[in-house]
Scaffold this motif. Structure first.
Motif, short mmCIF file in Angstrom:
data_model
loop_
_atom_site.label_atom_id
_atom_site.label_comp_id
_atom_site.label_asym_id
_atom_site.label_seq_id
_atom_site.Cartn_x
_atom_site.Cartn_y
_atom_site.Cartn_z
N LYS A 55 0.86 -1.18 0.00
CA LYS A 55 0.00 0.00 0.00
C LYS A 55 0.90 1.23 0.00
CE LYS A 55 -4.16 -1.80 2.21
NZ LYS A 55 -5.14 -1.59 3.30
N ALA A 60 0.83 1.80 6.44
CA ALA A 60 0.74 0.43 5.95
C ALA A 60 2.10 -0.25 5.97
CB ALA A 60 0.15 0.41 4.54
N GLN A 65 2.88 -4.29 5.92
CA GLN A 65 2.16 -4.69 4.72
C GLN A 65 3.08 -4.56 3.51
OE1 GLN A 65 -1.27 -2.10 5.17
NE2 GLN A 65 -2.46 -3.77 6.06
N ASP A 115 -6.26 -7.73 6.57
CA ASP A 115 -6.69 -6.52 5.87
C ASP A 115 -7.64 -6.89 4.72
OD1 ASP A 115 -6.17 -4.50 3.47
OD2 ASP A 115 -5.71 -3.43 5.32
N ASN A 116 -8.84 -6.33 4.76
CA ASN A 116 -9.85 -6.64 3.74
C ASN A 116 -9.37 -6.30 2.32
OD1 ASN A 116 -12.70 -7.47 4.85
ND2 ASN A 116 -11.91 -5.98 6.31
#
Length: 224
Positions: A55, A60, A65, A115-116
């Protein structure tokens, strides 16, 4: 950029020198298109020896991530030694690249992503890649009740933890194994735990620091 030359260089200059010598793993890395699992804005970095943000926000990245370096993913895949008849659990789907590699090696893969947005992206990436035996589920790997899904032959933590989670070890079949990167910066160790009738065998074959998986316990640093 010559994509196939870049892929070849990644395998020969980054992955093979890191003691990844399993021909099946190297062949798989040559055919699973890593660049298709990298965010569009970072596509030019797909074969670089670095962690790639999934991201754009600094928060993030701070939350871990990222897509791990190719050599780390390859070494983890080699050390876990997944076989075609096995059921595998992955914690930390990210972009879905490791799940795709596991899917090619295993019978079935369940991959959890907290995380969706990342989970949706990973599902789309896996579908485009034709990997149909991986289920991406939105869940917190630190707290999810997986008793109805297990036991598993192998569990992979695609991120680091402070200590090996007993809750996940309890999901292993007899003879099953869990691989994660364990410890605190600056020294974390790849830790492979195997269940056996005699107990748990633990080896720590290499060192590497990678971002934390969210919400796993952090033991107190204070000593009295």
């Amino acid at each position: 950029m010559n994509v196939e030359q870049a892929r070849f260089n990644m395998i020969e200059q980054q992955i093979r020198p890191w003691d990844v010598l399993d021909a099946h793993v190297l062949d798989l890395l040559a055919v699973v298109r890593r660049e298709d699992f990298v965010p569009q804005q970072h596509r030019a970095l797909a074969f670089a020896d670095l962690a790639i943000p999934l991201k754009d926000s600094e928060a993030a990245v701070a939350a871990g991530q990222v897509m791990l370096e190719p050599r780390i993913e390859a070494r983890m895949l080699q050390d876990l030694q997944v076989a075609k008849h096995e059921k595998v659990l992955e914690i930390g789907t990210g972009s879905g690249f490791m799940a795709a590699l596991l899917g090619h090696r295993a019978q079935r893969v369940l991959s959890l992503e907290i995380d969706n947005g990342l989970a949706a992206t990973a599902r789309a990436n896996l579908q485009r890649a034709g990997v149909m035996n991986v289920e991406v589920r939105v869940a917190d790997g630190a707290t999810a009740d997986l008793s109805a899904d297990g036991p598993f032959d192998a569990i992979l933590l695609s991120g680091s933890v402070a200590q090996v989670p007993d809750t996940l070890l309890a999901l292993l079949k007899p003879g099953g194994r869990l691989l994660g990167i364990v410890g605190d910066e600056p020294i974390m160790r790849a830790t492979l735990v195997q269940q056996s009738p005699a107990g748990r065998a633990v080896i720590q074959p290499w060192d590497e620091s990678v971002p934390r998986l969210l919400n796993f316990p952090e033991p107190s640093r204070f000593k009295f």
